[in-house]
Scaffold this active site. Structure first.
Site, PDB file in Angstrom:
ATOM      1  N   LEU A  92       0.858  -1.176   0.000  1.00 31.24           N
ATOM      2  CA  LEU A  92       0.000   0.000   0.000  1.00 31.24           C
ATOM      3  C   LEU A  92       0.896   1.228   0.000  1.00 31.24           C
ATOM      4  CD1 LEU A  92      -2.616  -1.015   2.731  1.00 31.24           C
ATOM      5  CD2 LEU A  92      -3.105  -0.682   0.299  1.00 31.24           C
ATOM      6  N   ASP A  93       0.499   2.277  -0.747  1.00 31.22           N
ATOM      7  CA  ASP A  93       1.361   3.447  -0.808  1.00 31.22           C
ATOM      8  C   ASP A  93       1.324   4.219   0.516  1.00 31.22           C
ATOM      9  OD1 ASP A  93      -0.727   5.493  -0.876  1.00 31.22           O
ATOM     10  OD2 ASP A  93      -1.130   4.826  -2.917  1.00 31.22           O
ATOM     11  N   LEU A  94       2.195   5.199   0.625  1.00 32.52           N
ATOM     12  CA  LEU A  94       2.407   5.932   1.873  1.00 32.52           C
ATOM     13  C   LEU A  94       1.111   6.553   2.400  1.00 32.52           C
ATOM     14  CD1 LEU A  94       4.793   6.835   3.760  1.00 32.52           C
ATOM     15  CD2 LEU A  94       4.848   8.952   2.442  1.00 32.52           C
ATOM     16  N   SER A 127      -1.982   5.589   1.779  1.00 34.42           N
ATOM     17  CA  SER A 127      -3.087   4.648   1.893  1.00 34.42           C
ATOM     18  C   SER A 127      -2.988   3.890   3.220  1.00 34.42           C
ATOM     19  CB  SER A 127      -3.075   3.654   0.728  1.00 34.42           C
ATOM     20  OG  SER A 127      -3.248   4.335  -0.506  1.00 34.42           O
TER      21      SER A 127
END
Length: 230
Positions: free
Chosen positions: A102-104, A106
């Site tokens: 998951l990106d930063l 999210s």
């Protein structure tokens, strides 16, 4: 497995440091004092103690983590906090693979596993493992049919890619749950960008059969493979 390799793998120190622990009489196996670093153990059955504390060991550990925003899906980073930093002992002694990042910005369901096979099963696009995301958008949208039909976005290498939603459940004019079975680079965010919208909040709430349920943000718990797949 040799006792020095076993304990160094579990981050009790380097091989040299473990050897010093042995020489100092701090290591026992089944309550017998270990006198040499060449001592062999059965990790699954022997009871190993370091300074009278039992060493926790499992051949395979699977963790579901409720990742907060602001944490990087990485094992280490020089600039950001990572999900691995959320882990406390004994889990912090193990080396985990992150299965589906998951990106930063999210949050939500992240899977950590010591099993390379399970990580592959989750991330392999041919396995078609469903992932469900809770999304809050910047703008209202009347129709999501383009996403259900499939829309061209860019992947992580800036190549064209046909992204498709398997299901969309409308919660409100700017709020929904979207199900996809792949996980290209920033896929959900890019899908909404392609229809001229912006994702303000993105939270993964389910992977396969595994759901966050009441797991609090920043915490984690073990799960079995059968909790994930049919």
């Amino acid at each position: 497995m040799r006792i020095d390799k076993y304990l160094s793998n579990l981050k009790y120190g380097s091989r040299t440091e473990v050897k010093l622990l042995i020489k100092s009489g701090f290591i026992t196996v089944n309550d017998e004092l270990v006198k040499t670093d060449k001592f062999n153990i059965d990790p699954n059955n022997d009871i190993v103690k370091v300074k009278d504390e039992i060493v926790f060991y499992k051949e395979t550990i699977n963790l579901i983590v409720n990742k907060p925003r602001g944490y990087l899906s990485a094992n280490s980073d020089n600039f950001h906090k990572t999900v691995i930093e959320l882990l406390k002992e004994p889990y912090s002694r193990f080396d985990f693979k992150i299965a589906g990042r998951l990106d930063l910005d999210s949050s939500g369901l992240l899977i950590l596993t010591t099993s390379g096979l399970l990580a592959h099963e989750i991330t392999n696009p041919n396995k078609k493992v469903n992932k469900v995301y809770h999304v809050i958008l910047k703008n209202d949208i009347e129709s999501y049919q383009q996403l259900l039909d499939g829309i061209i976005i860019k992947d992580g290498k800036n190549n064209d890619y046909l992204a498709k939603a398997n299901k969309i459940d409308i919660i409100g004019s700017k709020e929904l749950e979207i199900t996809i079975d792949e996980g290209k680079f920033h896929q959900v965010r890019r899908m909404f960008q392609a229809i001229n919208n912006e994702v303000l909040e993105l939270k993964r709430i389910k992977v396969g059969k595994l759901s966050l349920n009441d797991l609090k943000e920043g915490t984690y718990q073990e799960f079995e493979r059968s909790d994930l797949f049919d």
